[in-house]
Every structure is written in C-alpha cells, then in structure tokens.
Design an enzyme around this catalytic site. Structure first.
Site, PDB file in Angstrom:
ATOM      1  N   ASN A 139       0.862  -1.182   0.000  1.00  0.00           N
ATOM      2  CA  ASN A 139       0.000   0.000   0.000  1.00  0.00           C
ATOM      3  C   ASN A 139       0.899   1.232   0.000  1.00  0.00           C
ATOM      4  O   ASN A 139       1.442   1.597   1.042  1.00  0.00           O
ATOM      5  CB  ASN A 139      -0.903  -0.042   1.249  1.00  0.00           C
ATOM      6  CG  ASN A 139      -1.792   1.184   1.345  1.00  0.00           C
ATOM      7  OD1 ASN A 139      -1.845   2.004   0.442  1.00  0.00           O
ATOM      8  ND2 ASN A 139      -2.495   1.309   2.468  1.00  0.00           N
ATOM      9  N   TRP A 140       1.057   1.828  -1.172  1.00  0.00           N
ATOM     10  CA  TRP A 140       1.973   2.968  -1.287  1.00  0.00           C
ATOM     11  C   TRP A 140       1.368   4.257  -0.733  1.00  0.00           C
ATOM     12  O   TRP A 140       2.051   5.264  -0.636  1.00  0.00           O
ATOM     13  CB  TRP A 140       2.382   3.168  -2.756  1.00  0.00           C
ATOM     14  CG  TRP A 140       3.286   2.101  -3.306  1.00  0.00           C
ATOM     15  CD1 TRP A 140       3.835   1.043  -2.618  1.00  0.00           C
ATOM     16  CD2 TRP A 140       3.763   1.984  -4.657  1.00  0.00           C
ATOM     17  NE1 TRP A 140       4.610   0.281  -3.455  1.00  0.00           N
ATOM     18  CE2 TRP A 140       4.590   0.836  -4.724  1.00  0.00           C
ATOM     19  CE3 TRP A 140       3.567   2.729  -5.826  1.00  0.00           C
ATOM     20  CZ2 TRP A 140       5.220   0.425  -5.895  1.00  0.00           C
ATOM     21  CZ3 TRP A 140       4.195   2.315  -7.005  1.00  0.00           C
ATOM     22  CH2 TRP A 140       5.009   1.180  -7.033  1.00  0.00           C
ATOM     23  N   LYS A 141       0.095   4.232  -0.410  1.00  0.00           N
ATOM     24  CA  LYS A 141      -0.601   5.417   0.120  1.00  0.00           C
ATOM     25  C   LYS A 141      -0.323   6.632  -0.773  1.00  0.00           C
ATOM     26  O   LYS A 141      -0.176   6.490  -1.982  1.00  0.00           O
ATOM     27  CB  LYS A 141      -0.214   5.650   1.580  1.00  0.00           C
ATOM     28  CG  LYS A 141      -0.468   4.409   2.443  1.00  0.00           C
ATOM     29  CD  LYS A 141      -0.395   4.678   3.915  1.00  0.00           C
ATOM     30  CE  LYS A 141      -0.624   3.352   4.658  1.00  0.00           C
ATOM     31  NZ  LYS A 141      -0.647   3.503   6.110  1.00  0.00           N
ATOM     32  N   HIS A 144     -10.054   0.803   4.509  1.00  0.00           N
ATOM     33  CA  HIS A 144      -8.805   1.108   5.218  1.00  0.00           C
ATOM     34  C   HIS A 144      -9.100   2.109   6.336  1.00  0.00           C
ATOM     35  O   HIS A 144      -9.918   3.007   6.176  1.00  0.00           O
ATOM     36  CB  HIS A 144      -7.765   1.678   4.239  1.00  0.00           C
ATOM     37  CG  HIS A 144      -6.402   1.748   4.862  1.00  0.00           C
ATOM     38  ND1 HIS A 144      -6.045   2.741   5.741  1.00  0.00           N
ATOM     39  CD2 HIS A 144      -5.329   0.926   4.770  1.00  0.00           C
ATOM     40  CE1 HIS A 144      -4.795   2.523   6.152  1.00  0.00           C
ATOM     41  NE2 HIS A 144      -4.346   1.423   5.573  1.00  0.00           N
ATOM     42  N   GLU A 189      -7.623   4.594   7.407  1.00  0.00           N
ATOM     43  CA  GLU A 189      -7.443   6.022   7.080  1.00  0.00           C
ATOM     44  C   GLU A 189      -8.668   6.571   6.351  1.00  0.00           C
ATOM     45  O   GLU A 189      -9.023   7.730   6.513  1.00  0.00           O
ATOM     46  CB  GLU A 189      -6.146   6.201   6.271  1.00  0.00           C
ATOM     47  CG  GLU A 189      -4.920   6.024   7.181  1.00  0.00           C
ATOM     48  CD  GLU A 189      -3.678   5.493   6.480  1.00  0.00           C
ATOM     49  OE1 GLU A 189      -3.608   5.535   5.244  1.00  0.00           O
ATOM     50  OE2 GLU A 189      -2.776   5.019   7.208  1.00  0.00           O
ATOM     51  N   GLU A 203      -5.913  -5.028  10.257  1.00  0.00           N
ATOM     52  CA  GLU A 203      -4.964  -3.947  10.497  1.00  0.00           C
ATOM     53  C   GLU A 203      -5.354  -3.194  11.767  1.00  0.00           C
ATOM     54  O   GLU A 203      -6.172  -2.270  11.721  1.00  0.00           O
ATOM     55  CB  GLU A 203      -4.968  -2.966   9.318  1.00  0.00           C
ATOM     56  CG  GLU A 203      -4.533  -3.584   8.005  1.00  0.00           C
ATOM     57  CD  GLU A 203      -3.933  -2.541   7.085  1.00  0.00           C
ATOM     58  OE1 GLU A 203      -2.806  -2.748   6.645  1.00  0.00           O
ATOM     59  OE2 GLU A 203      -4.578  -1.509   6.825  1.00  0.00           O
ATOM     60  N   GLY A 240       1.590   2.450  10.861  1.00  0.00           N
ATOM     61  CA  GLY A 240       2.518   3.572  10.766  1.00  0.00           C
ATOM     62  C   GLY A 240       3.129   3.990  12.096  1.00  0.00           C
ATOM     63  O   GLY A 240       3.743   5.046  12.204  1.00  0.00           O
ATOM     64  N   SER A 294       2.750  -1.837  10.597  1.00  0.00           N
ATOM     65  CA  SER A 294       4.177  -1.841  10.932  1.00  0.00           C
ATOM     66  C   SER A 294       4.870  -3.169  10.621  1.00  0.00           C
ATOM     67  O   SER A 294       5.750  -3.607  11.366  1.00  0.00           O
ATOM     68  CB  SER A 294       4.391  -1.447  12.406  1.00  0.00           C
ATOM     69  OG  SER A 294       3.943  -0.124  12.627  1.00  0.00           O
ATOM     70  N   GLY A 328       2.652  -1.053   4.391  1.00  0.00           N
ATOM     71  CA  GLY A 328       2.639   0.372   4.080  1.00  0.00           C
ATOM     72  C   GLY A 328       4.064   0.896   3.937  1.00  0.00           C
ATOM     73  O   GLY A 328       4.722   0.705   2.905  1.00  0.00           O
TER      74      GLY A 328
END
Ligand code: PGA
Length: 255
Positions: A8-10, A96, A98, A167, A173, A211, A232
């Site tokens: 997941n490159w966000k 997700h 976020e 997650e 993160g 993480s 991530g």
C-alpha cells in the site's frame, strides 16, 4: 489463492519513483520462487494506467487504494470502479482505517463499494481493525464483528474475489506491530466469522497489516492463520518489501 503479499503505497512517490520501484519488483517477480507468490501493488490512482501497461506479462497485480461505486456521475474528484477496471486495475482496497477515520466512511457505504467493485470484475481487499482505545476496553472482537457484519450481512459476495486485511489501527505507521499471538487470535476469529456468512474461509486470504517490516515478518507469517501482509511504509523500498515477501515464501507449498 490463500497466501499473498500486498503493498500500500498510500499518498507517496513521484511518477518516476513509482515506475522505478514497480520495475524493480517486476524484475524480482520474474523468477521462481517469488513468481509463485501472488503480489498486489496499490499505487496512487494516478499511476494505475502506467503500471497496468508495465505489468503486462508479470504475475504482479495492481489495485486501487479507493474507488467510487458505479460507472459515471456528478461526483467531482472521484474515480469509479468501472473506470478503475477499464484501465486494467484488478483489486481495490475498501475500508482502510485512514478512509474510515479521515473521510468518514462507514459500513453502509463500504458495502456499496464492495458490491460495485465486484460487479465490475474487481477483487476486494477489505480492511478491518480496532483502535487502541477499543482494544484496551476489551472491544476488539465486537469491533471486528460489526465491521464484518456491516458489509457482509445479506450481501451476495463473490468469495473468489474477496480478501481480508486485519490492520489494528494502533499498529499502522506507528512502528508498533501486533504480536504474533495477537495477530493469530484476531485472524482465527475473523476466519471463523467468515464461515458464518457461508464463505469458503480456508481459501480466503487474511493478511496482517500494521508496521510490518523485515524484522517481524517471519514471526507473524509463521502463525497458521496469517496468510500474508498488507505493507505500508516498508513497501516503499524495494529491499524491505522484497525481504517481507520472501519471508512469506515459507508458506507456499513446495512444488
Ligand atoms: P504500515 O501501514 O505498514 O506503514 O503500518 C500499513 C497500512 O496502512 O496498510
């Protein structure tokens, strides 16, 4: 497909960086044993078309980090599931944390996204997970139950195009991953829940995210219910993503 690694490159990387990273991964995936491991890259939406062209002939798949239900419409700034599919996208992330947290997406809308994505032929990676406060309050399992219930109840899911990611929000993160025991316990719970919806749960990937790094991947992947990872931060560097992917090879049946 039960085992799988996803990146997941966000909202990271400029176009040339994204292309270079993808090409390095594509090269690595050209040869066994990595070529036997399903891998999915979720770049920023802007790069999907280019990566779709570059992936021709590669076992790597590409996915969108988000998508809007339907085909066309007056939804300024959105990209539809149909448009994503039309440029060669194979997967979409839904739920997700976020998106839930910063964009206020709730289960009713997430259910719509899942249905629409699958109608357009996309596979869905649906993300669930509790916050630190919920875990401390002993609510982890009830949160996971309602995050599944809100999208799966009375929903005609194409299970062959459905995967889950556990997650924990407190692990995303933060550098603080779930322990192997916590992950195993949550994944076993999720798989049992999937069965109650009639899913062929033993064939559905349940990925761990939060993480993940080369240092903790092997231990997490050694858990029987952990089928891979959604990575991530550590997916933005070729070496660290490859090291995590290689840690998953231990799960592949010896051919
Ligand atoms: P992280 O992110 O690996 O940087 O914790 C995982 C994710 O949000 O999918």
């Amino acid at each position: 497909m039960r085992y799988c690694i996803a990146a997941n490159w966000k909202m990271h990387l400029y176009p040339a960086e994204a292309e270079a990273l993808f090409l390095a991964l594509r090269d690595a995936w050209q040869e066994a044993p990595l070529s036997n491991l399903p891998g999915i890259i979720f770049p920023p939406v802007l790069y999907l078309q280019r990566l779709s062209d570059l992936r021709q002939g590669s076992p790597l798949q590409i996915g969108a980090q988000n998508g809007y239900p339907g085909e066309f419409g007056a939804y300024t700034g959105e990209v539809s599931m149909a448009q994503l599919a039309a440029v060669g996208t194979q997967w979409v992330l839904v739920g997700h944390s976020e998106r839930r947290q910063y964009f206020g997406e709730g289960e009713a809308f997430l259910r719509e996204k899942i249905l629409s994505a699958q109608q357009r032929g996309l596979s869905v990676l649906y993300c669930v997970g509790e916050t630190q406060a919920q875990r401390s309050a002993g609510q982890t399992f009830s949160v996971l139950t309602s995050q599944l219930e809100g999208v799966l109840r009375d929903t005609p899911i194409a299970w062959s195009r459905f995967a889950l990611a556990y997650e924990p929000v407190w692990a995303i993160g933060t550098g603080l991953n779930a322990t192997a025991t916590q992950a195993q316990e949550a994944h076993a719970f999720l798989r049992a829940q999937l069965r109650t919806y009639g899913a062929p749960a033993d064939t559905i990937p349940i990925l761990y995210g939060g993480s993940l790094k080369p240092e903790n991947a092997a231990e997490l992947f050694a858990q029987p219910e952990v089928d891979g990872g959604l990575v991530g931060g550590a997916s933005l560097k070729t070496e660290s993503f490859l090291a995590i992917a290689k840690a998953l090879l231990q799960k592949l049946p010896v051919s």
